[in-house]
Design a protein around this motif. Structure first.
Motif, short mmCIF file in Angstrom:
data_model
loop_
_atom_site.label_atom_id
_atom_site.label_comp_id
_atom_site.label_asym_id
_atom_site.label_seq_id
_atom_site.Cartn_x
_atom_site.Cartn_y
_atom_site.Cartn_z
N TRP A 161 0.94 -1.10 -0.11
CA TRP A 161 -0.09 -0.03 -0.03
C TRP A 161 0.88 1.14 0.20
O TRP A 161 0.56 2.13 -0.62
N GLY A 162 2.05 1.08 0.88
CA GLY A 162 2.90 2.37 0.83
C GLY A 162 3.47 2.69 -0.42
O GLY A 162 3.22 3.91 -1.01
N ALA A 163 3.86 1.76 -1.13
CA ALA A 163 4.43 1.85 -2.51
C ALA A 163 3.36 2.43 -3.36
O ALA A 163 3.65 3.17 -4.32
N LEU A 164 2.27 1.66 -3.37
CA LEU A 164 1.05 2.25 -4.27
C LEU A 164 0.64 3.71 -3.99
O LEU A 164 0.36 4.66 -4.91
N ALA A 165 0.99 4.04 -2.73
CA ALA A 165 0.40 5.67 -2.38
C ALA A 165 1.50 6.31 -3.06
O ALA A 165 1.26 7.51 -3.50
N VAL A 166 2.78 5.98 -2.98
CA VAL A 166 3.67 6.87 -3.45
C VAL A 166 3.67 7.03 -5.02
O VAL A 166 3.77 8.00 -5.66
N ALA A 167 3.22 5.93 -5.70
CA ALA A 167 2.96 5.98 -6.90
C ALA A 167 2.02 6.92 -7.39
O ALA A 167 2.16 7.72 -8.49
N ILE A 168 0.86 6.79 -6.74
CA ILE A 168 -0.21 7.94 -7.02
C ILE A 168 0.11 9.22 -6.67
O ILE A 168 0.06 10.22 -7.41
N GLU A 169 0.63 9.53 -5.37
CA GLU A 169 0.90 10.81 -4.88
C GLU A 169 1.98 11.62 -5.51
O GLU A 169 2.07 12.66 -5.63
N ALA A 170 3.12 10.78 -5.52
CA ALA A 170 4.32 11.29 -5.89
C ALA A 170 4.70 11.11 -7.41
O ALA A 170 4.89 12.09 -8.10
N GLY A 171 4.43 9.74 -8.09
CA GLY A 171 5.07 9.42 -8.98
C GLY A 171 3.98 10.23 -10.03
O GLY A 171 4.39 10.50 -11.26
N GLY A 172 2.49 10.24 -10.06
CA GLY A 172 1.69 11.03 -10.86
C GLY A 172 2.04 12.54 -10.58
O GLY A 172 2.40 13.26 -11.76
N MET A 173 2.25 13.09 -9.59
CA MET A 173 2.37 14.54 -9.25
C MET A 173 3.29 15.21 -9.96
O MET A 173 3.76 16.01 -10.64
N LEU A 174 4.91 14.32 -9.66
CA LEU A 174 5.93 14.85 -10.19
C LEU A 174 6.00 14.59 -11.75
O LEU A 174 6.70 15.66 -12.32
N ALA A 175 5.46 13.60 -12.32
CA ALA A 175 5.57 13.66 -13.76
C ALA A 175 4.66 14.47 -14.39
O ALA A 175 4.89 15.51 -15.32
N ALA A 176 3.52 14.92 -13.65
CA ALA A 176 2.66 16.11 -14.08
C ALA A 176 3.17 17.49 -13.94
O ALA A 176 3.01 18.27 -15.05
N ALA A 177 4.09 17.37 -13.16
CA ALA A 177 4.73 18.52 -12.97
C ALA A 177 5.80 19.26 -13.99
O ALA A 177 6.00 20.22 -14.64
#
Length: 273
Positions: A161-177
């Motif tokens: 769950w922690g890895a999925l949370a990072v994928a959603i909140e950081a992986g998505g956010m930073l790529a979108a940035a």
């Protein structure tokens, strides 16, 4: 081959930098120096290999305006994590048990700078950018976001769950940035501000990587869904919500600026206007 030509040299800098940081872990000044040196060297190596393998000027790491962008988005990243902690505190999921160490926080500046720079160069500067050429912006965002999240499974206190949370909140956010601004200084600043606020200010665990010694001694408690459990606040629903909101905002901006790359089966993608 272009992917490997860029990925291998930058990954080598990250590997050596982390090894040096681990060797001097007991000395905050040495950790600070090693971390900052790793971050700077990684950017220089990235710029060189992109110039060599793509025969172009790497505008995504242009030095003009870099300091301003880094400061601005570091503050945004720190404020975003502070908002997550504030929400946790309101429901009793975070409390301050005292003051920590100024020297420890200084050492974390180095380690977090190295992590932010090398991870953004690898995941957004190389993987996202090259995958985007074929899979489009959304495809690259999903794929590299998942890879980024899964890479955190190697941390000592990590869970799925922690890895999925990072994928959603950081992986998505930073790529979108990156997609919205087309400069790596924005995701690097966001990444550093978020991580340093977590570990260096609030004394929270970062991505299940173990206890930290920041300016404050912070303790999280309560249901894991709210507090993040052993993984740290990044596995909290508050962190996931914050990251998702910023991802949506960045992708809206990317769409408005016409920087969203469409999926193409051929070798070249076009920008959707």
């Amino acid at each position: 081959m272009r992917l490997l030509k860029q990925l291998v040299p930058v990954a080598a800098v990250a590997f050596v930098g982390y090894a040096v940081a681990g060797a001097v872990a007991g000395s905050p000044p040495a950790t600070l120096l090693a971390g900052v040196a790793t971050a700077v060297l990684a950017v220089l190596v990235y710029a060189r290999v992109v110039r060599w393998s793509e025969r172009r000027v790497p505008e995504e790491v242009a030095t003009r305006g870099a300091a301003r962008l880094l400061v601005r988005w570091t503050l945004v990243g720190a404020a975003l994590f502070a908002a997550v902690v504030a929400n946790l505190a309101l429901v009793g999921g975070y409390r301050i048990d005292g003051f920590g160490s100024l020297a420890g926080a200084a050492g974390l500046v180095g380690s977090m700078a190295a992590a932010a720079a090398t991870e953004e160069l690898l995941f957004r500067g190389i993987l996202f950018r090259i995958v985007e050429e074929r899979a489009g912006t959304w495809g690259a965002l999903v794929l590299t976001g998942l890879l980024f999240g899964m890479s955190h499974l190697f941390n000592p206190h990590a869970d799925l769950w922690g890895a999925l949370a990072v994928a959603i909140e950081a992986g998505g956010m930073l790529a979108a940035a990156y997609a919205a601004t087309r400069t790596l200084w924005v995701p690097i600043g966001l990444h550093f501000g978020w991580n340093f606020a977590a570990a260096g200010v609030f004394g929270a665990e970062v991505s299940g990587s173990g206890a930290t010694q920041g300016l404050l001694h912070g303790t999280t408690s309560g249901p894991a869904l709210l507090s993040g459990g052993a993984f740290g606040p990044e596995a909290s629903v508050y962190a996931v919500a914050a990251g998702l909101l910023l991802t949506v905002a960045f992708m809206w901006l990317a769409r408005r600026r016409g920087t969203v790359v469409a999926f193409r089966r051929g070798a070249t993608a076009t920008l959707t206007r």
